[in-house]
Design a protein around this motif. Sequence first.
Motif, short mmCIF file in Angstrom:
data_model
loop_
_atom_site.label_atom_id
_atom_site.label_comp_id
_atom_site.label_asym_id
_atom_site.label_seq_id
_atom_site.Cartn_x
_atom_site.Cartn_y
_atom_site.Cartn_z
N LYS A 1 -21.48 16.56 10.45
CA LYS A 1 -22.46 15.68 10.18
C LYS A 1 -23.92 16.01 10.25
CE LYS A 1 -19.26 11.67 10.50
NZ LYS A 1 -19.02 10.33 10.93
N ARG A 2 -24.26 16.81 11.29
CA ARG A 2 -25.37 17.03 11.68
C ARG A 2 -26.10 18.17 10.69
NH1 ARG A 2 -24.58 18.26 16.74
NH2 ARG A 2 -24.51 20.48 16.59
N GLU B 1 -15.74 7.73 4.33
CA GLU B 1 -15.17 8.91 5.13
C GLU B 1 -14.06 8.34 6.06
OE1 GLU B 1 -19.45 10.78 6.09
OE2 GLU B 1 -18.79 9.28 7.25
N VAL C 1 -16.27 13.91 6.83
CA VAL C 1 -17.61 14.00 6.56
C VAL C 1 -17.99 14.18 4.93
CG1 VAL C 1 -19.76 15.43 7.25
CG2 VAL C 1 -17.75 15.36 8.62
N ARG D 1 -25.44 18.65 7.59
CA ARG D 1 -25.43 17.83 6.17
C ARG D 1 -27.01 17.15 6.17
NH1 ARG D 1 -21.60 12.40 5.91
NH2 ARG D 1 -22.95 11.27 7.63
N ASN D 2 -27.46 16.71 7.25
CA ASN D 2 -28.49 16.02 7.42
C ASN D 2 -29.72 16.78 8.26
OD1 ASN D 2 -30.15 13.52 6.68
ND2 ASN D 2 -29.33 12.76 8.47
N ALA E 1 -16.62 17.84 13.56
CA ALA E 1 -17.02 16.80 12.57
C ALA E 1 -18.37 16.32 13.23
CB ALA E 1 -16.01 15.33 12.96
N GLU E 2 -18.82 16.43 14.29
CA GLU E 2 -20.29 15.95 14.79
C GLU E 2 -21.04 16.93 14.28
OE1 GLU E 2 -22.81 15.19 18.86
OE2 GLU E 2 -20.68 15.90 18.90
N TYR F 1 -11.29 12.57 11.22
CA TYR F 1 -12.73 12.64 10.59
C TYR F 1 -12.90 12.84 9.53
CZ TYR F 1 -12.66 12.49 15.96
OH TYR F 1 -12.65 12.01 17.16
N ARG G 1 -25.99 15.55 1.68
CA ARG G 1 -25.27 14.45 2.29
C ARG G 1 -24.48 13.79 0.97
NH1 ARG G 1 -31.11 12.80 4.29
NH2 ARG G 1 -31.40 12.92 1.96
N LEU H 1 -26.56 7.78 2.84
CA LEU H 1 -26.00 7.40 3.92
C LEU H 1 -25.63 5.85 4.39
CD1 LEU H 1 -26.78 10.19 6.49
CD2 LEU H 1 -24.93 10.11 4.69
N ASP I 1 -19.79 5.85 5.18
CA ASP I 1 -18.94 5.68 6.55
C ASP I 1 -17.73 5.06 6.03
OD1 ASP I 1 -18.76 5.74 9.42
OD2 ASP I 1 -18.46 3.71 9.07
#
Length: 369
Positions: A209-210, A42, A55, A212-213, A205-206, A53, A230, A34, A39
């Motif tokens: 992202k959460r 993306e 991801v 994936r990690n 989107a949020e 957005y 990721r 990451l 970023d």
Amino acid sequence: MQVPFVDLQAQYRAIQDEVNPAIQQVLNQCNFILGKPVDEFEQEFASFVNTKYGVGLSSGLDALRLALEAMDVGAGDEVILPANTYIATALGVSAVGATPVLVDCHPRTYEIDVDLIEAAITPRTKVLMPVHLTGQAADMDAIMCIARKHGLRVVEDAAQAHGTLCNGQPVGSIGDIGCFSFYPGKNLGAYGDAGMTVTNDPLLAERMKRLRNYGQRVKYEHIEKGLNARLDTIQAAVLRVKLRHLPEWNRKRLEHADQYQELLTGVGDIVVQGRASYSTHIYHLYIIETSQRDELQKHLNAKGIQTGIHYPIPIHLQQAYADLHYARGAFPVAEYLADKMLSLPMSPELSVEQITYVTEEIKAFFAAR
């Protein structure tokens, strides 16, 4: 003459002066997970497909899986998808515990037959998952109309359609979430596995992202069970370079397709994929149909011409999906195409001479029959 199916070596040689420094910069900074290029890519790819957005993910399959998981699709739910697609589309559904429900495809465009979708909808249907196959779009106007009518979400599998437009709108930006693969052989390919979801919904989107990690909001604070899915920083750096070239590469693919079409008109029993009036075509694949597919493939291989078959066993006839209890004959168009389709060499790096050679060998094959 040797004609590779996709010439990744020629592509690398053309951009090595850009891509090597981009990789070296990641190596110098040693920020492999990451890092900043993730970023940046993306944002750039989201802008390319006209969404807010993006991801970055580890594969196209993870993109499908996390898109559905972010929508709380799970056990007891059904997701409608085309019978004529790569198995990853169905696997993304299975990965969240939902059931894939297949619909046959249109015989000329190869995309999901929108006239058959409503008959497949049940009270358990939660998502429509059209696939933009071979580089052109499914009929998204009709699909979105059906989705609105029945209160369904839409996840676009755009793994083969980086830059395709449907009625002027980039695919991936039309439904709730768009899912892309950056497998090396794609029009926009990484140097390994990679993928992305795009959306205009900040909450989706949020959550992706959460997810994936490891499901963490901040480090060591895990608010749900997530994955390690990721996008690698090195792959993001490579993809940033290649994205700058993608429009030109797609334009060259269309030129090559036009040349193929001109040279193959009236040859044998060949039928070429139809172009939908509502869609552009970026020709991730250039496909012909012939009743002598296997014999033609052997002939071309003997002449140094690589070809592919997409896909010789439809999903409903795969052992992995025997539990869906579809019988042979359930999806006649998909089954017909599985026996007839042959993918010819297609990449931006193809030369006029190579395409001429391929088509001359095809003509020679049919002339000898």
